[in-house]
Design a protein around this motif. Sequence first.
Motif, short mmCIF file in Angstrom:
data_model
loop_
_atom_site.label_atom_id
_atom_site.label_comp_id
_atom_site.label_asym_id
_atom_site.label_seq_id
_atom_site.Cartn_x
_atom_site.Cartn_y
_atom_site.Cartn_z
N TRP A 407 0.84 -1.21 0.00
CA TRP A 407 0.00 0.00 0.00
C TRP A 407 0.87 1.25 0.00
CZ3 TRP A 407 -0.35 4.08 3.40
CH2 TRP A 407 -1.41 4.96 3.21
N TYR A 409 3.87 1.83 -1.13
CA TYR A 409 4.53 2.15 -2.40
C TYR A 409 3.52 2.44 -3.51
CZ TYR A 409 8.98 1.68 -0.26
OH TYR A 409 10.07 1.90 0.55
N SER A 410 2.30 1.96 -3.38
CA SER A 410 1.25 2.36 -4.33
C SER A 410 0.92 3.84 -4.16
CB SER A 410 -0.01 1.52 -4.11
OG SER A 410 0.19 0.18 -4.47
N GLN A 414 1.54 7.27 -6.61
CA GLN A 414 0.52 8.26 -6.94
C GLN A 414 0.95 9.66 -6.52
OE1 GLN A 414 -3.76 6.91 -6.38
NE2 GLN A 414 -2.70 5.31 -5.23
N TRP A 421 8.49 2.12 -7.55
CA TRP A 421 7.32 1.72 -6.77
C TRP A 421 6.47 0.66 -7.46
CZ3 TRP A 421 2.50 2.51 -8.87
CH2 TRP A 421 2.41 3.39 -9.96
N ARG A 422 6.32 0.78 -8.77
CA ARG A 422 5.46 -0.17 -9.49
C ARG A 422 5.99 -1.59 -9.35
NH1 ARG A 422 1.56 0.82 -13.20
NH2 ARG A 422 2.23 3.00 -13.31
N VAL A 425 5.44 -2.93 -5.75
CA VAL A 425 4.05 -3.31 -5.47
C VAL A 425 3.71 -4.64 -6.14
CG1 VAL A 425 1.63 -2.66 -5.80
CG2 VAL A 425 3.32 -0.92 -5.15
N LYS A 426 4.04 -4.76 -7.42
CA LYS A 426 3.69 -5.98 -8.15
C LYS A 426 4.40 -7.20 -7.59
CE LYS A 426 3.48 -8.03 -12.76
NZ LYS A 426 3.96 -9.34 -12.24
N ALA A 473 -3.22 -0.44 -5.11
CA ALA A 473 -2.56 -0.90 -6.33
C ALA A 473 -3.44 -0.64 -7.55
CB ALA A 473 -2.21 -2.37 -6.22
N ALA A 476 -3.48 2.96 -8.40
CA ALA A 476 -2.22 3.38 -9.00
C ALA A 476 -1.99 2.79 -10.40
CB ALA A 476 -1.06 2.97 -8.09
N VAL A 478 -1.67 -0.56 -11.11
CA VAL A 478 -0.90 -1.80 -11.10
C VAL A 478 -1.86 -2.98 -11.26
CG1 VAL A 478 0.68 -3.26 -9.78
CG2 VAL A 478 0.84 -0.77 -9.60
N THR A 480 -4.86 -3.36 -12.55
CA THR A 480 -6.13 -2.97 -11.93
C THR A 480 -7.18 -4.08 -11.99
OG1 THR A 480 -5.71 -0.64 -12.43
CG2 THR A 480 -8.00 -1.28 -12.01
#
Length: 720
Positions: A407, A409-410, A414, A421-422, A425-426, A473, A476, A478, A480
């Motif tokens: 959360w 880094y999401s 933004q 960050w992407r 998160v992934k 995520a 942002a 990622v 979706t």
Amino acid sequence: MAIFPVILCGGVGTRLWPASRDRRPKQFLNLTGDLSLFQETLARVAPLAGEDGRIVVVAGRDHAASISEQLGDTAAVLLIEPAGRDSAPAMAAAAEWILRRRPDGIALFVASDHHIPDGEGFRASVVEGTKAAEAGRIVTFGVRPNTPSSAYGYIQPDGPGLAGVRRFVEKPDRQRAETYVADGYLWNSGNFMVRADVLMAELERFAPEVLTAARRALPDGGGATVILTDAFNAAPRISIDYAVMEKSDRVSVLPVDFDWSDLGAWDAVAETGGADRGLSISSEDGGANLVRAAEGMVVATIGVSDLAIIAEPDAVLVCRLDRSQEVKGLVERLRKISPVHVEGAPSGAEALAGLARAFDGWMRFNALPLWATIGVAGDGGFHEAIDRDGVPVGDFRRARVQARQAWVYSVAGQAGWAGPWRRLVKEGLDRFEETSRRPDGLYRTRVSTGGEVLDDTASLYDQAFVLLAFAAAAQAGVETGRMTARAQALRQALGGLVHPGGGWREDAAHPFQANAHMHLLEACLAWEALEPGGAWSVMADEIVGLARRAFIESDGGFLREFFDADWRPAAGEAGTLVEPGHQFEWAWLLTRWGRARADDWSAGAARRLYETGLRGISASRGVAVDELDDRLAVRSARARLWPQTEWLKAALILEADLPPGHAVRALKGLRAYLEPTGLWRDKLEGDGGFVDEPAPASSLYHIAAAWVQLRESRPRAADG
């Protein structure tokens, strides 16, 4: 009988420059001891309020932050003036507030900046004057002079003991003061007591414009902070002496013998004998001086005496004590040359902007990069903690930490953070899904760093954070669609935790608790922003309904933590626990929920929760403690980091309804935990020392949530 002590916080104390400034006047300084004059006044009058009365503080907006900071856990009502109109309108507003609650209430008007070391003697004098006040007299306290003084006004009594007033006289010259003392005049202390209805009647006789403005300015209802409307500005600028005291035939004076001083200048401060501050040294042939040295300074003197040497970080005053009354004229000249040195520290808005810029820089350049590198394992999972040497700590991974870091880094992405960050998160959520998702669609509590199951429990608290991570995520961008599908599946799986009595069960020693529902509400609101008007909104409304009927006390307005299966307070100490941090957090969430629905109840509930949270602010440390009991007394003085972030979030979202300075205080409290490295301290003990332990990753969620709210509330300040 009910006594309402009314503390008047007007005045600047110009003669006490450079310690006293426009924005931080003398009443908020510790001139004679460890407490400020305002705090000394609070302690002196608090016992007089009893069970039926209430302390009332009247102040301008510029000083509201200082008052809130110094009130600590003292229960008081704060009336905030939109503009200063002298003492008569301020007293009228306070009397009207009292009148609406207790028609026969006695207002005890006291100045916030007077020095009265004999608190018992003061209270005894109040008790002595009470019968006369009850009978409709205005009882003013006249101090028997111990020396002729031209610094004070005088009262000529009409006889011995409690008597009528023959006349009030202004500050005389030295010769006339000697005559007054010889003739039995008393110093006019400016403190008096009167029934609220009597004062309002006298104002109607002699100053009706003041009365009308005060009544119109006082809003109906109100909690611990009441902001007077702009109707107050219509009141004439007039003191109570000119408006009422010199005209009324109801005034009596009570001679008193307690030590009293208005500490109007540095010579009066020096006479108290306890005013020196900081580090100083003098030669052996030097005489007595008043020396106040700012932190980090030393003042050295050789062969001088009877001086006031006041060294502040940005200004120094050196003057003869017998000429300290002349400081006022010096300050007025300085105001034209360098007004900043007279005004003092920046206003709340300016201070918040500076703190916000520093906090934003710390997040972007220190915390986020550190936890994106040292805080991440090779497989994408997030470490539990980092020690003071920068070494990752923990041979396990908890669901809440993995979800929280994803959360963080999401939302960092933004917010425009330039780091990876992407990918974080992934990869973090993919590894979490692989190791922690159970066959029933819920997520287990704990696995090893290699992915082995250590605790297969599915905690409602953890599921809430997983939902929150998926929402951030998706927001942002990622994956979706994938995040949405995961969240919908988890929402369906939560059906196994539904409680027949409403809400959801927590798989823990206390299965019925407010905390897990709080974070589930947070997740629902996050998803509601993405999918408005659907199942997430229904869940959010159900949680708020449960909070309204069970979590929040209808009478006290505070929120409990643990309950039985019927959603009644749990037995024993668990049922009496009140956490200040959660009062703030629920206030923040209910405000968000209520604004989305234009709901009136939530706004009032949020204010009451916030006020309860303030009962847990330690005045000495400036932070929110961990625990109160249901009497709102401190149960644990330890103060963890996370309540400070919740205080800041609530202060920011409620900013328009609060006196200035709350967010500044909260951000200062949080800043005390943060280290330049990007790490933080987590536990501050009651003695003011931090526990020496690794920085827990779980706290980054709280810190980042405060950062996000600060960016939303003050975007320009946060971005610099």
